[in-house]
Scaffold this active site. Structure first.
Site, PDB file in Angstrom:
ATOM      1  N   VAL A  56     -20.082  36.948  22.024  1.00  0.00           N
ATOM      2  CA  VAL A  56     -20.636  35.774  21.346  1.00  0.00           C
ATOM      3  C   VAL A  56     -19.834  34.565  21.812  1.00  0.00           C
ATOM      4  CG1 VAL A  56     -21.678  36.830  19.295  1.00  0.00           C
ATOM      5  CG2 VAL A  56     -19.211  36.419  19.356  1.00  0.00           C
ATOM      6  N   LYS A  87     -26.381  20.340  24.283  1.00  0.00           N
ATOM      7  CA  LYS A  87     -26.171  20.365  22.830  1.00  0.00           C
ATOM      8  C   LYS A  87     -25.668  18.983  22.392  1.00  0.00           C
ATOM      9  CE  LYS A  87     -23.073  22.286  19.342  1.00  0.00           C
ATOM     10  NZ  LYS A  87     -21.852  23.054  19.093  1.00  0.00           N
ATOM     11  N   LEU A 336      -9.085  34.627  21.313  1.00  0.00           N
ATOM     12  CA  LEU A 336      -9.086  35.317  20.014  1.00  0.00           C
ATOM     13  C   LEU A 336      -7.778  36.045  19.746  1.00  0.00           C
ATOM     14  CD1 LEU A 336     -12.742  36.734  20.158  1.00  0.00           C
ATOM     15  CD2 LEU A 336     -11.930  34.726  18.909  1.00  0.00           C
ATOM     16  N   ILE A 349     -13.775  27.969  21.964  1.00  0.00           N
ATOM     17  CA  ILE A 349     -13.674  27.786  23.420  1.00  0.00           C
ATOM     18  C   ILE A 349     -12.878  26.510  23.716  1.00  0.00           C
ATOM     19  CG2 ILE A 349     -15.018  27.375  25.546  1.00  0.00           C
ATOM     20  CD1 ILE A 349     -17.210  29.182  24.326  1.00  0.00           C
TER      21      ILE A 349
END
Ligand code: FAD
Length: 502
Positions: A56, A87, A336, A349
């Site tokens: 993801v 975006k 992560l 990110i």
């Protein structure tokens, strides 16, 4: 000075860099390090097809554009390779209250006066019936609303991408290998530690191979194999503020044209994302397992999909928080492995990129210094605390009380730094951004107003304008934006044209 610090004595130059893990973090790390220092370093990335990536992380924020500029990547190449769309922000649906929506866009709103932000003038205009929605004064927000996009001269349009994470890693792999990074496929079975120095010396793979190095970048995702499991760096658990700890992700076919914004649709114990790419849509329901079980969360997700699923839904568990240190000894955790807040506002990110830039600025080519480690960790903690506050804001200032989850969110005690910002805005209409903070005043304003906080007063500068002058001021900003937006092509048409062009 260095001689006084025992940890600097015997510093070993860094010639071999080993990156453990090949998700978005691993390949972004390989890309940056090989691009900048590929000629002087031996760079090896180890990844395991058997373990795979989290799969993801497809919504980004505008800073990624600078990252691509640093790597000298061609924008159309990146977009073609990753099936990306543009975006302009995030549509927050049902967050303030069921049935009420707002957009947090990447744009600035209105025109500030040096004494007072635009919101003060808008606030007065609103009281006098002279102003329309706050979002009408923001180009990116209006473009997102109308589904339009184009690159504008002088980078007037602030934007980011939705991209396919798997394709992005593949693209960066090719790029990194072009600059000399080597990839080794295999499962890391053991992390070799030198007892005397406490430094990692190598990674032992399942097939018996040993990958030795001087500096290790831990990109092993939630496992945090090197920093967490081997070096024992503790985790700060922030679940008292960030309740979500589980996500179910599924990809669907694209129905209609991709919109230039992420949709974040709140449900009873979390929210659902929709991330439209050129070839499919990424979806997920992120929720708190304390307030909803997985079965119910799955049903809600499946009932709210548009288009047929292309993949089996996958459940991902996480613990919101941050490791107390991101750099310890000769291990630097990126991605992560160093922490995760939650997906809202797509900051993960960005943090990978920030920490890589930091690492490049403090790259220990001549040996690792305690002072670099301390500086790195201090900067990471400061940055993440600001982002954490901004994310908590979305939950704290809801008007929802229709489920125990939202009731608890409204009533939770938030960090003092955030409470101060909320109080300041509510009482005075003022918002200040401290140097180095990611989110602009405009971001705070769009979210606070969007969630329904209306300041009790405005700055006296706004009162110096009479009605006619204020109306003209607000009207001219709005008209200029409308004129520009009406001339923009549809987002879909622009993506197709841009990606076709050589
Ligand atoms: P991973 O993708 O998990 O990669 C770990 C790598 O380590 C893999 O290659 C794996 O094979 C390897 N590995 C692990 N153990 C071993 C071993 N023993 N031996 C060999 N290799 C090993 N971020 C955003 O910016 N925007 C978003 O919209 C967004 N949405 C998200 C939604 C959810 C639900 C979650 C959980 C995260 C989201 N994120 C988002 C975060 C984003 O997904 C991550 O920051 C990004 O994917 C980087 O992950 P990673 O590379 O650190 O870890």
């Amino acid at each position: 000075m260095q001689q006084n610090n025992p940890e600097n004595i015997g510093r070993k130059p860094v010639r071999r860099v080993v990156i453990a893990g090949g998700g978005t973090a691993g390949w972004m790390a390989a890309a940056v390090i090989s691009r900048i220092l590929g000629k002087t370093l031996d760079i090896t990335l180890v990844e395991s097809d058997e373990i795979g990536t989290v799969g993801v992380g497809e919504a980004t924020i505008p800073s990624l554009i600078q990252f691509h500029q640093l790597l000298e990547l061609n924008e159309a190449d990146v977009m073609r390779a990753t099936q990306a769309t543009f975006k302009l922000g995030i549509s927050f649906e049902n967050w303030r209250a069921p049935g009420e929506d707002y957009i947090h866009s990447f744009g600035l709103t209105g025109v500030d006066h040096w004494t007072a932000g635009f919101q003060h003038f808008w606030h007065k205009g609103r009281q006098r019936g002279l102003a329309s929605d706050f979002g009408d004064y923001c180009l990116e927000l209006r473009s997102a609303q109308l589904g339009r996009f184009a690159h504008l001269p002088n980078d007037v349009m602030n934007y980011a991408y939705h991209l396919d994470a798997t394709l992005y890693a593949r693209f960066l792999r090719k790029y990194s290998e072009g600059f000399g990074a080597k990839r080794v496929e295999g499962k890391i079975d053991q992390v070799m530690l030198d007892a005397a120095s406490g430094h990692v010396t190598g990674l032992k793979l399942g097939n018996g191979a040993l990958i030795e190095g001087d500096l290790f970048i831990d990109c092993t995702g939630f496992r945090s194999l090197l920093l967490g499991q081997t070096m024992g760096v503790e985790y700060d658990d922030w679940s008292q503020w960030l309740f979500n700890d589980t996500a179910i992700a599924v990809q669907t076919e694209l129905m209609g044209e991709p919109v230039p914004m992420t949709r974040a649709i709140a449900h009873g114990a979390g929210w659902q994302w929709r991330i439209p790419l050129q070839h499919r849509v990424g979806n997920g329901h992120v929720f708190s397992s304390k307030y909803m079980d997985g079965e119910e969360a799955m049903q809600i997700l499946l009932a709210n999909l548009q288009g047929e699923p292309l993949t089996q839904p996958r459940m991902i568990k996480f613990k919101p928080g941050q490791r107390k240190q991101s750099w310890k000894g000769n291990v630097v955790a990126i991605g992560l492995s160093s922490g995760f807040l939650e997906p809202i506002e797509s900051t993960s990110i960005h943090l990978i990129q920030r920490n890589l830039i930091r690492l490049m600025q403090m790259f220990p080519a001549d040996g690792i210094c305690r002072s670099d480690i301390d500086e790195f960790n201090t900067q990471v903690q400061r940055e993440i605390a600001h982002i954490r506050d901004f994310i908590i804001l979305h939950y704290k200032v809801t008007n929802r009380a229709d489920t125990p989850y939202w009731e608890a969110a409204r009533n939770m005690e938030v960090p003092a730094s955030l409470q101060h910002r909320i109080d300041l805005f509510r009482e005075t209409g003022r918002v200040f951004r401290t140097e180095g903070e990611l989110f602009t005043e405009s971001s705070w304003l769009q979210v606070m107003l969007g969630q329904g906080i209306m300041p009790e007063q405005h700055h006296k500068s706004a009162d110096l304008m009479g009605d006619a002058e204020l109306s003209q001021f607000l009207g001219s900003i709005r008209q200029k934006i409308e004129r520009t937006v009406q001339q923009l092509p549809s987002h879909q048409a622009y993506v197709q044209r841009f990606c076709r062009a050589e």
